[in-house]
Design an enzyme around this catalytic site. Structure first.
Site, PDB file in Angstrom:
ATOM      1  N   MET A 100       0.966  -1.073   0.087  1.00 44.10           N
ATOM      2  CA  MET A 100      -0.070   0.074   0.122  1.00 44.10           C
ATOM      3  C   MET A 100       0.831   1.198   0.116  1.00 44.10           C
ATOM      4  O   MET A 100       1.795   1.322   0.693  1.00 44.10           O
ATOM      5  CB  MET A 100      -1.008   0.031   1.328  1.00 44.10           C
ATOM      6  CG  MET A 100      -1.935  -1.269   1.411  1.00 44.10           C
ATOM      7  SD  MET A 100      -2.912  -1.484   0.010  1.00 44.10           S
ATOM      8  CE  MET A 100      -4.116  -0.159   0.631  1.00 44.10           C
ATOM      9  N   GLY A 116      -4.709   4.958  -0.475  1.00 44.50           N
ATOM     10  CA  GLY A 116      -6.144   4.750   0.182  1.00 44.50           C
ATOM     11  C   GLY A 116      -7.086   3.595  -0.755  1.00 44.50           C
ATOM     12  O   GLY A 116      -8.101   3.378  -0.246  1.00 44.50           O
ATOM     13  N   CYS A 117      -6.199   2.793  -1.554  1.00 47.15           N
ATOM     14  CA  CYS A 117      -6.997   1.746  -2.062  1.00 47.15           C
ATOM     15  C   CYS A 117      -7.406   0.665  -1.052  1.00 47.15           C
ATOM     16  O   CYS A 117      -6.487   0.181  -0.665  1.00 47.15           O
ATOM     17  CB  CYS A 117      -6.357   1.314  -3.288  1.00 47.15           C
ATOM     18  SG  CYS A 117      -7.231  -0.095  -4.090  1.00 47.15           S
ATOM     19  N   GLY A 118      -8.425   0.309  -0.724  1.00 50.71           N
ATOM     20  CA  GLY A 118      -9.038  -0.935   0.148  1.00 50.71           C
ATOM     21  C   GLY A 118      -9.333  -1.995  -0.547  1.00 50.71           C
ATOM     22  O   GLY A 118      -9.326  -3.055   0.191  1.00 50.71           O
ATOM     23  N   CYS A 126      -8.124  -3.362  -3.835  1.00 50.14           N
ATOM     24  CA  CYS A 126      -7.207  -3.688  -5.003  1.00 50.14           C
ATOM     25  C   CYS A 126      -6.796  -5.026  -4.567  1.00 50.14           C
ATOM     26  O   CYS A 126      -6.214  -5.391  -3.805  1.00 50.14           O
ATOM     27  CB  CYS A 126      -5.913  -2.862  -5.220  1.00 50.14           C
ATOM     28  SG  CYS A 126      -6.289  -1.062  -5.815  1.00 50.14           S
TER      29      CYS A 126
END
Length: 282
Positions: free
Chosen positions: A43, A113-115, A117
């Site tokens: 992340m 902030g990608c939760g 992927c």
């Protein structure tokens, strides 16, 4: 460790002219969460409170159920001289827990902030949140106090105006902890990790967010066991439905002059005047 804030040259263009100077901006770096030598997730995150991040992310992802599942944790920084720049947070799990994770191992590489992927099915993307305990109620005045307490405690945001915050607040203690990150999911994971590492029960307080409320934020709050979630921005429709099923009181659009309650309003204790005003609504 990489500093969480950098100072860069910039030119400010205003109605009165152009001025050279510097601005503080948040650092952003790849952070890999590694379980027993295998990368589970990568992340983009702010390089601060990374052990909290490792524990919190592993907990909210369901990789671990408690601190007892982790035998050791360490962070290793890699610079450009190593051929790759970033940080690895390495957690060594117990043999039993590690064995249970082999079948579900995956690698995520996503933007800030990608939760979701790397999630391989729709079922995993919208998995039900854990049902929370009843917890306690809060008055409207207490929620207002909590919301007002957060901005002064956002030290990184004071410098950069570019990071999210997640905090835990209790009526008796005030702000128990605040964690910040360029990613809103990361900030909440860091908060979860911090509270769990200190054995701080979540039933007596509420979670505060400076961001919008999406389903992942509700799911992570449920994993922590907090029954009240308060955000300064609005929720998504799916977040509302998820909070309803999980038993979470979702308060959003919290401002100086009030807030809106979307689910389980019984935990919001109104005084006489507030009850009278509420009775005339609709």
């Amino acid at each position: 460790m990489i500093p969480p804030v950098a100072r860069v040259a910039r030119r400010a263009v205003t109605s009165t002219g152009v001025m050279a100077g510097e601005r503080a901006i948040p650092e952003e770096t790849p952070v890999a969460i590694v379980h027993n030598g295998s990368t589970y997730a990568v992340m983009m995150a702010t390089p601060a409170d990374l052990e909290d991040f490792g524990y919190g992310f592993s907990l909210t992802e369901g990789v671990i159920e408690s601190l007892a599942d982790v035998e050791q944790i360490e962070t290793l920084e890699f610079g450009e001289e190593d051929g790759v720049s970033g940080v690895e947070v390495r957690l060594w799990l117990t043999a039993t827990r590690a064995g249970e994770q082999v079948a579900r191992r995956r690698q995520i590489a996503g933007p800030t902030g990608c939760g979701l992927c790397g999630v391989e099915s729709l079922e995993l993307a919208v998995k039900p949140a854990r049902t929370v305990p009843e917890g306690r109620g809060f008055t409207a005045a207490e929620i207002s106090r909590a919301v007002a307490a957060l901005p002064p405690a956002q030290t990184l945001n004071h410098q950069t105006r570019a990071v999210h915050a997640a905090a835990f607040w209790e009526p008796e203690a005030g702000l128990v902890a605040v964690r910040e990150d360029v990613g809103r999911h990361n900030a909440l994971d860091k908060l979860v990790g911090h509270l769990v590492r200190r054995g701080h029960a979540a039933g007596g307080g509420l979670v505060l967010l400076t961001s919008r409320v999406s389903i992942e934020m509700v799911q992570k709050t449920a994993m922590l066991g907090a029954s009240v979630l308060v955000a300064v921005s609005a929720p998504t429709a799916l977040a509302v439905r998820t909070a309803e099923k999980a038993g979470i009181t979702l308060v959003a659009i919290a401002r100086d002059d009030g807030f809106e309650v979307f689910t389980h309003p019984h935990r919001i204790v109104l005084d006489g005047a507030e009850k009278e005003r509420f009775a005339h609504v609709g």
